[in-house]
Design a protein around this motif. Sequence first.
Motif, PDB file in Angstrom:
ATOM      1  N   THR A  63      -7.649  72.465   9.694  1.00 19.24           N
ATOM      2  CA  THR A  63      -6.276  72.929   9.454  1.00 19.24           C
ATOM      3  C   THR A  63      -6.039  72.883   7.960  1.00 19.24           C
ATOM      4  N   GLU A  64      -5.849  74.027   7.318  1.00 15.87           N
ATOM      5  CA  GLU A  64      -5.704  74.035   5.864  1.00 15.87           C
ATOM      6  C   GLU A  64      -4.418  73.321   5.458  1.00 15.87           C
ATOM      7  N   LEU A  65      -4.519  72.458   4.420  1.00 23.24           N
ATOM      8  CA  LEU A  65      -3.314  71.851   3.830  1.00 23.24           C
ATOM      9  C   LEU A  65      -2.851  72.850   2.771  1.00 23.24           C
ATOM     10  N   GLN A  66      -1.891  73.697   3.168  1.00 24.45           N
ATOM     11  CA  GLN A  66      -1.454  74.816   2.318  1.00 24.45           C
ATOM     12  C   GLN A  66      -0.999  74.330   0.934  1.00 24.45           C
ATOM     13  N   GLY A  67      -1.568  74.961  -0.105  1.00 27.80           N
ATOM     14  CA  GLY A  67      -1.104  74.651  -1.462  1.00 27.80           C
ATOM     15  C   GLY A  67      -1.718  73.396  -2.048  1.00 27.80           C
ATOM     16  N   TYR A  68      -2.591  72.707  -1.252  1.00 29.02           N
ATOM     17  CA  TYR A  68      -3.244  71.510  -1.796  1.00 29.02           C
ATOM     18  C   TYR A  68      -4.525  71.927  -2.502  1.00 29.02           C
ATOM     19  N   SER A  69      -4.911  71.137  -3.529  1.00 28.46           N
ATOM     20  CA  SER A  69      -6.183  71.413  -4.205  1.00 28.46           C
ATOM     21  C   SER A  69      -6.760  70.109  -4.747  1.00 28.46           C
ATOM     22  N   TRP A  70      -7.974  70.176  -5.213  1.00 26.77           N
ATOM     23  CA  TRP A  70      -8.648  69.000  -5.783  1.00 26.77           C
ATOM     24  C   TRP A  70      -9.563  69.470  -6.897  1.00 26.77           C
ATOM     25  N   SER A  71      -9.896  68.542  -7.809  1.00 21.12           N
ATOM     26  CA  SER A  71     -10.835  68.834  -8.887  1.00 21.12           C
ATOM     27  C   SER A  71     -11.370  67.511  -9.404  1.00 21.12           C
ATOM     28  N   ILE A  72     -12.682  67.365  -9.477  1.00 19.01           N
ATOM     29  CA  ILE A  72     -13.245  66.063  -9.849  1.00 19.01           C
ATOM     30  C   ILE A  72     -14.366  66.252 -10.865  1.00 19.01           C
ATOM     31  N   THR A  73     -14.450  65.315 -11.821  1.00 14.70           N
ATOM     32  CA  THR A  73     -15.557  65.289 -12.779  1.00 14.70           C
ATOM     33  C   THR A  73     -16.186  63.904 -12.713  1.00 14.70           C
ATOM     34  N   GLY A  75     -19.137  60.836 -13.881  1.00 13.64           N
ATOM     35  CA  GLY A  75     -19.531  60.210 -15.130  1.00 13.64           C
ATOM     36  C   GLY A  75     -20.517  61.059 -15.923  1.00 13.64           C
ATOM     37  N   ASP A  76     -21.346  61.830 -15.238  1.00 13.74           N
ATOM     38  CA  ASP A  76     -22.372  62.611 -15.969  1.00 13.74           C
ATOM     39  C   ASP A  76     -21.873  64.019 -16.277  1.00 13.74           C
ATOM     40  N   GLN A  77     -20.542  64.219 -16.191  1.00 15.32           N
ATOM     41  CA  GLN A  77     -19.888  65.516 -16.501  1.00 15.32           C
ATOM     42  C   GLN A  77     -20.193  66.589 -15.454  1.00 15.32           C
ATOM     43  N   SER A  78     -20.840  66.212 -14.338  1.00 16.78           N
ATOM     44  CA  SER A  78     -20.934  67.185 -13.238  1.00 16.78           C
ATOM     45  C   SER A  78     -19.581  67.199 -12.534  1.00 16.78           C
ATOM     46  N   GLY A  79     -19.346  68.183 -11.665  1.00 13.54           N
ATOM     47  CA  GLY A  79     -18.045  68.196 -11.000  1.00 13.54           C
ATOM     48  C   GLY A  79     -17.911  69.326 -10.015  1.00 13.54           C
ATOM     49  N   ALA A  80     -16.738  69.373  -9.352  1.00 10.81           N
ATOM     50  CA  ALA A  80     -16.454  70.406  -8.357  1.00 10.81           C
ATOM     51  C   ALA A  80     -14.946  70.501  -8.171  1.00 10.81           C
ATOM     52  N   ALA A  81     -14.493  71.564  -7.494  1.00  8.62           N
ATOM     53  CA  ALA A  81     -13.055  71.737  -7.238  1.00  8.62           C
ATOM     54  C   ALA A  81     -12.884  72.652  -6.040  1.00  8.62           C
ATOM     55  N   GLY A  82     -11.664  72.637  -5.417  1.00  8.49           N
ATOM     56  CA  GLY A  82     -11.453  73.531  -4.278  1.00  8.49           C
ATOM     57  C   GLY A  82     -10.181  73.277  -3.509  1.00  8.49           C
ATOM     58  N   ASN A  83     -10.228  73.638  -2.193  1.00  8.04           N
ATOM     59  CA  ASN A  83      -9.074  73.539  -1.296  1.00  8.04           C
ATOM     60  C   ASN A  83      -9.247  72.365  -0.337  1.00  8.04           C
ATOM     61  N   VAL A  84      -8.234  72.102   0.483  1.00  3.05           N
ATOM     62  CA  VAL A  84      -8.244  70.912   1.338  1.00  3.05           C
ATOM     63  C   VAL A  84      -7.918  71.284   2.788  1.00  3.05           C
ATOM     64  N   TYR A  85      -8.664  70.688   3.710  1.00  6.66           N
ATOM     65  CA  TYR A  85      -8.450  70.885   5.151  1.00  6.66           C
ATOM     66  C   TYR A  85      -8.344  69.523   5.815  1.00  6.66           C
ATOM     67  N   ALA A  86      -7.694  69.476   6.977  1.00  9.19           N
ATOM     68  CA  ALA A  86      -7.739  68.274   7.825  1.00  9.19           C
ATOM     69  C   ALA A  86      -8.687  68.612   8.964  1.00  9.19           C
ATOM     70  N   ASP A  87      -9.689  67.761   9.167  1.00 10.79           N
ATOM     71  CA  ASP A  87     -10.657  68.051  10.211  1.00 10.79           C
ATOM     72  C   ASP A  87     -11.257  66.748  10.724  1.00 10.79           C
ATOM     73  N   LYS A  88     -12.018  66.844  11.813  1.00 10.05           N
ATOM     74  CA  LYS A  88     -12.657  65.681  12.420  1.00 10.05           C
ATOM     75  C   LYS A  88     -13.927  65.368  11.620  1.00 10.05           C
ATOM     76  N   LYS A  98      -8.398  63.172  11.856  1.00  9.92           N
ATOM     77  CA  LYS A  98      -7.769  64.058  10.872  1.00  9.92           C
ATOM     78  C   LYS A  98      -8.065  63.522   9.478  1.00  9.92           C
ATOM     79  N   GLN A  99      -9.218  63.824   8.953  1.00  5.60           N
ATOM     80  CA  GLN A  99      -9.663  63.380   7.624  1.00  5.60           C
ATOM     81  C   GLN A  99      -9.462  64.523   6.641  1.00  5.60           C
ATOM     82  N   ALA A 100      -8.994  64.221   5.436  1.00  2.00           N
ATOM     83  CA  ALA A 100      -8.895  65.251   4.393  1.00  2.00           C
ATOM     84  C   ALA A 100     -10.311  65.622   3.962  1.00  2.00           C
ATOM     85  N   VAL A 101     -10.681  66.856   4.174  1.00  2.00           N
ATOM     86  CA  VAL A 101     -11.999  67.368   3.806  1.00  2.00           C
ATOM     87  C   VAL A 101     -11.799  68.379   2.685  1.00  2.00           C
ATOM     88  N   GLU A 102     -12.436  68.140   1.554  1.00  2.00           N
ATOM     89  CA  GLU A 102     -12.211  68.953   0.362  1.00  2.00           C
ATOM     90  C   GLU A 102     -13.329  70.000   0.250  1.00  2.00           C
TER      91      GLU A 102
END
Length: 326
Positions: A63-73, A75-88, A98-102
């Motif tokens: 189930t998409e959490l509308q309008g939610y987002s994430w972005s992470i960097t 320690g080694d400057q690697s990273g990712a970003a995207g949208n958020v869902y609630a799922d098993k 119902k875990q937040a899955v990014e």
Amino acid sequence: AQSGTVAADPQQYDQAYLSPVTIGNSQLMLDFDTGSADLWAFSNETPASESVGHAKYDSSTGTELQGYSWSITYGDQSGAAGNVYADKVVVGGVTATKQAVEAATSISTSFSDNTDSDGLLGLAFSSINTVTPKQQTTFFDTVKPTLAKALFTCDLKQGNAGSYTFGYIDTSKYTGSVTYVPVDDSQGFWSFTAGGYSVGSDNATSGSVGVSIADTGTSLLYLPAAVAKAYYAKAGGKFDNQQGGYTLPCNGNAPDFNVAIGGKTFVVPGSYIAYAPITSGSQTCFGGIQANTGIGFNIFGDVFLKAVYAIFDVSQGAPRLGFAAQ
Ligand SMILES: O[C@H]1CN[C@@H](c2nc(-c3ccc(C(F)(F)F)cc3)no2)C1
């Protein structure tokens, strides 16, 4: 009440450990990381060019959490970003309904190139989860109220499969008693204070290692510059600017590193510190101990954690870390 256990399989040189996780109808291999607090995965929303060779989370079951987002960097400057869902999410039989899955929509090349890992499962404190506008809980925090005991454990091995448990302590996995130390979670990490250290058979522990975090998502053991220097003086190593760290002979004579935590001495075998040949076939190894220069605290990563049985425990109210020899 729930409890369970899941394998932790090492990559080459134990660079990271990966565990099978079911998200919705997808099975992925995730890097459990006690140094961050986001559960993110390669997904159907990740550009195909960035996800070659990776299992992907199919967000159609969520189930998409509308309008939610994430972005992470990291320690080694690697990273990712995207949208958020609630799922098993199921880990070793422990279920978060119902875990937040990014779901990643963009990922740095070092993650795309590391085809063993399909994402990360953060196990630091939820206070550093990056989801906005409403911060989400880690898998552990989501399932915590349903666990037999509010704790998880980490039993990493050198070059062999280890395991994580949720909700129980496997007393067959360690020898002797568990030494508990208080955790300062104010920065979102499993932060504790380490005491004196010694190198090899010296029993004169000296100095104090100081504020440290237990971080399964970091490969090496990062210590104060003076401690690293003292170790390599005894190990016949040197700081190699070209390699960007200390190197030492791979020849199997590296001394052990001993550190006191909670008044108990824990031993990191020298064989763990001759970490990996700097290039394939070389007799010179990159050091498993490096200086914490620029980090501001010590990182007890996999080089240390695979020498002990570690218990990440919030069952007493205040968080604490337990360490036992294995
Ligand atoms: O931020 C701190 C939290 N724990 C440390 C961490 N670092 C990574 C990581 C994993 C895999 C990769 C890559 F695949 F090689 F790109 C890079 C970094 N995961 O946890 C650092």
